[in-house]
Write an enzyme that holds these catalytic residues in place. Structure first.
Site, PDB file in Angstrom:
ATOM      1  N   GLY A  28       0.839  -1.200   0.000  1.00 44.10           N
ATOM      2  CA  GLY A  28       0.000   0.000   0.000  1.00 44.10           C
ATOM      3  C   GLY A  28       0.873   1.249   0.000  1.00 44.10           C
ATOM      4  O   GLY A  28       0.701   2.158  -0.824  1.00 44.10           O
ATOM      5  N   HIS A  29       1.861   1.283   0.914  1.00 46.81           N
ATOM      6  CA  HIS A  29       2.784   2.430   0.959  1.00 46.81           C
ATOM      7  C   HIS A  29       3.550   2.546  -0.368  1.00 46.81           C
ATOM      8  O   HIS A  29       3.774   3.644  -0.879  1.00 46.81           O
ATOM      9  CB  HIS A  29       3.819   2.249   2.070  1.00 46.81           C
ATOM     10  CG  HIS A  29       3.258   2.224   3.450  1.00 46.81           C
ATOM     11  ND1 HIS A  29       3.387   1.137   4.281  1.00 46.81           N
ATOM     12  CD2 HIS A  29       2.568   3.145   4.168  1.00 46.81           C
ATOM     13  CE1 HIS A  29       2.817   1.389   5.435  1.00 46.81           C
ATOM     14  NE2 HIS A  29       2.310   2.604   5.403  1.00 46.81           N
TER      15      HIS A  29
ATOM     16  N   GLN B  13      -0.830  10.203  18.261  1.00 43.79           N
ATOM     17  CA  GLN B  13      -2.054   9.621  17.713  1.00 43.79           C
ATOM     18  C   GLN B  13      -2.409   8.286  18.341  1.00 43.79           C
ATOM     19  O   GLN B  13      -3.329   7.614  17.888  1.00 43.79           O
ATOM     20  CB  GLN B  13      -1.981   9.523  16.186  1.00 43.79           C
ATOM     21  CG  GLN B  13      -0.989   8.517  15.640  1.00 43.79           C
ATOM     22  CD  GLN B  13      -0.844   8.636  14.135  1.00 43.79           C
ATOM     23  OE1 GLN B  13      -0.262   9.591  13.619  1.00 43.79           O
ATOM     24  NE2 GLN B  13      -1.363   7.672  13.400  1.00 43.79           N
TER      25      GLN B  13
ATOM     26  N   GLY C 140      -3.480   6.883   1.564  1.00 44.26           N
ATOM     27  CA  GLY C 140      -4.282   5.740   1.131  1.00 44.26           C
ATOM     28  C   GLY C 140      -5.723   5.846   1.611  1.00 44.26           C
ATOM     29  O   GLY C 140      -5.991   6.373   2.696  1.00 44.26           O
TER      30      GLY C 140
ATOM     31  N   ASP D   8      -7.368   4.318   5.167  1.00 43.11           N
ATOM     32  CA  ASP D   8      -7.622   5.205   6.311  1.00 43.11           C
ATOM     33  C   ASP D   8      -8.506   6.343   5.805  1.00 43.11           C
ATOM     34  O   ASP D   8      -8.075   7.496   5.709  1.00 43.11           O
ATOM     35  CB  ASP D   8      -6.295   5.719   6.864  1.00 43.11           C
ATOM     36  CG  ASP D   8      -5.460   4.595   7.417  1.00 43.11           C
ATOM     37  OD1 ASP D   8      -5.792   4.073   8.477  1.00 43.11           O
ATOM     38  OD2 ASP D   8      -4.483   4.198   6.746  1.00 43.11           O
TER      39      ASP D   8
ATOM     40  N   ARG E  13      -0.235  -3.449  10.547  1.00 44.17           N
ATOM     41  CA  ARG E  13      -0.664  -4.259  11.692  1.00 44.17           C
ATOM     42  C   ARG E  13      -0.965  -5.714  11.303  1.00 44.17           C
ATOM     43  O   ARG E  13      -1.080  -6.556  12.189  1.00 44.17           O
ATOM     44  CB  ARG E  13      -1.895  -3.630  12.357  1.00 44.17           C
ATOM     45  CG  ARG E  13      -1.563  -2.349  13.108  1.00 44.17           C
ATOM     46  CD  ARG E  13      -2.731  -1.879  13.958  1.00 44.17           C
ATOM     47  NE  ARG E  13      -2.346  -0.808  14.853  1.00 44.17           N
ATOM     48  CZ  ARG E  13      -2.542   0.492  14.615  1.00 44.17           C
ATOM     49  NH1 ARG E  13      -3.118   0.881  13.492  1.00 44.17           N
ATOM     50  NH2 ARG E  13      -2.168   1.396  15.512  1.00 44.17           N
TER      51      ARG E  13
END
Ligand code: PAF
Length: 280
Positions: A36-37, A61, A147, A150, A187
């Site tokens: 994704g990154h 956060q 992305g 989120d 995660r």
């Protein structure tokens, strides 16, 4: 690839490249990079002359009982991936550089930060907006890529950019999934084999909702129940929320109007995962 650890040096680098007329893309991350990154980095490389990857696990956060200390780290792997994606600068600030002693200014995007993850993780988006604004001020990007996994974070940042007249273009990028449908997340590494298997029900439940809507279902409650039933097929998942909401305001939809955002957060074992899709 240049590695910069000081905020001051990073800002000087950015200002000097801007002065030469170069365009800067920023991909802000907390590291433990996945596909994704990498999709954000590849797009950033195409859009701008200079590509900056920031890697900072932002304590502001995380809530007091969250996984700040257990957040996955893989600096060696990240360095290789960054090099493969032709990152020009890897910005690796220290916590004391980002939050020096006596730090006291925070950004609160009041409405968009309230529902969904904001309700389960009080203060989370205040921490996100604050660090992202700091990164924008330090790295001075023309374009910043985020992305859509989120989704609420993306909306909070878009709102902050609009409200504060920030001179940066926000480029949303589609969710990248594993071959079996699980949305990529740092995660995911924390899942056991059984939890990894159970987590598949998350994307399956999104597909179930899409099917309901395709078949003409327009009652948000019925759609949510179908999602819940799919998630509850495994005992390993604890649902945090299943919400159908307006994709701009993120307010819950009492009656289904399309397009709608279907957002899910759940715990698979101790690991909190989120996913979403737009129902059209
Ligand atoms: O999405 C993330 O990894 C983080 O929330 C971000 C945007 C890098 C801010 O810490």
């Amino acid at each position: 690839m240049k590695i910069i650890e000081s905020a001051k040096e990073m800002q000087e680098w950015a200002l000097s490249h801007r002065a030469k007329g170069q365009k800067i893309a920023l991909v802000p991350t907390m590291g433990s990079l996945h596909e994704g990154h990498l999709s954000l980095l590849r797009e950033g490389k195409k859009l701008c002359d200079q590509l900056v990857l920031s890697l900072f696990v932002n304590p502001a956060q995380f809530g007091p009982n969250e996984d700040l200390k257990q957040y996955p780290k893989d600096l060696k792997g990240d360095l290789h991936k960054a090099q493969d994606c032709q990152v020009d600068v890897l910005f690796l600030p220290t916590t004391s550089d980002i939050y020096p002693e006596n730090f006291q200014t925070y950004v609160d995007v009041t409405e968009l930060a309230q529902p969904l993850c904001g309700a389960s993780r009080p203060g989370h988006f205040k921490g996100v907006a604050t660090v992202v604004l700091k990164l924008f001020n330090i790295v001075q990007p023309h374009v910043a890529l985020f992305g859509e996994k989120d989704f609420q974070q993306l909306r909070v940042i878009e709102q902050m950019v609009q409200d504060l007249n920030l001179p940066v273009e926000i480029k949303p990028m589609p969710i990248v999934r594993e071959a079996d449908g699980l949305a990529m997340s740092s995660r995911n590494k924390k899942l056991s084999k059984e939890e990894r298997q159970a987590s598949l029900t998350i994307s399956l439940s999104l597909a179930k909702a899409k099917m309901c809507v395709d078949q003409g279902e327009r009652d948000p409650q019925k759609i949510k129940e179908a999602v819940q039933a799919t998630l509850e097929e495994t005992k390993k998942i604890t649902i945090d929320y299943i919400q159908l909401c307006h994709p701009k305001t993120l307010q819950p939809l009492p009656l289904l109007t399309l397009p709608a955002l279907l957002a899910i957060a759940c715990f698979v074992g101790k690991t909190r995962l989120i996913d979403n899709c737009i129902l059209r």
